[in-house]
Design a protein around this motif. Structure first.
Motif, PDB file in Angstrom:
ATOM      1  N   MET A   1       0.823  -1.186   0.000  1.00 53.61           N
ATOM      2  CA  MET A   1       0.000   0.000   0.000  1.00 53.61           C
ATOM      3  C   MET A   1       0.868   1.250   0.000  1.00 53.61           C
ATOM      4  O   MET A   1       0.454   2.271  -0.502  1.00 53.61           O
ATOM      5  N   ILE A   2       2.063   1.132   0.555  1.00 50.58           N
ATOM      6  CA  ILE A   2       2.944   2.294   0.597  1.00 50.58           C
ATOM      7  C   ILE A   2       3.275   2.751  -0.815  1.00 50.58           C
ATOM      8  O   ILE A   2       3.274   3.944  -1.100  1.00 50.58           O
ATOM      9  N   THR A   3       3.500   1.807  -1.720  1.00 52.57           N
ATOM     10  CA  THR A   3       3.804   2.167  -3.098  1.00 52.57           C
ATOM     11  C   THR A   3       2.637   2.916  -3.724  1.00 52.57           C
ATOM     12  O   THR A   3       2.831   3.906  -4.426  1.00 52.57           O
ATOM     13  N   ALA A   4       1.421   2.458  -3.471  1.00 55.89           N
ATOM     14  CA  ALA A   4       0.243   3.148  -3.995  1.00 55.89           C
ATOM     15  C   ALA A   4       0.164   4.555  -3.428  1.00 55.89           C
ATOM     16  O   ALA A   4      -0.165   5.504  -4.145  1.00 55.89           O
ATOM     17  N   LEU A   5       0.478   4.701  -2.146  1.00 56.44           N
ATOM     18  CA  LEU A   5       0.460   6.021  -1.520  1.00 56.44           C
ATOM     19  C   LEU A   5       1.487   6.946  -2.161  1.00 56.44           C
ATOM     20  O   LEU A   5       1.190   8.116  -2.439  1.00 56.44           O
ATOM     21  N   ILE A   6       2.651   6.429  -2.439  1.00 57.81           N
ATOM     22  CA  ILE A   6       3.694   7.235  -3.093  1.00 57.81           C
ATOM     23  C   ILE A   6       3.239   7.667  -4.480  1.00 57.81           C
ATOM     24  O   ILE A   6       3.399   8.826  -4.870  1.00 57.81           O
TER      25      ILE A   6
END
Length: 79
Positions: A1-6
């Motif tokens: 999910m962190i990648t999506a947030l970035i």
């Protein structure tokens, strides 16, 4: 999910100037933003699928009927 947030943060920062009318996008810029959005959507979809699988496993465990188990995949490097 962190990648999506970035990815989403980058998209937001890219289109923020449009708030004050200072953003002009070429068709290439628009295509790049759409591709970035598509990537982010796919990342979120994968995360939601994983979350659903984990929730099913937790529900099964809570009911005393575990139906999923974690397995280790043996690769050529590990063999």
């Amino acid at each position: 999910m962190i990648t999506a947030l970035i990815e989403l943060t980058a998209i937001r920062d890219r289109i923020k100037p449009a708030i004050h009318g200072g953003l002009r996008l070429s068709s290439e810029d628009t295509a790049a933003l759409v591709q970035q959005l598509n990537t982010t959507i796919e990342l979120v979809r994968e995360t939601e699928d994983e979350k659903r699988i984990i929730q099913l496993a937790l529900n099964a465990r809570h009911a005393g009927k575990p139906c999923l188990r974690l397995v280790e995949t043996v690769t050529a490097k590990n063999a």
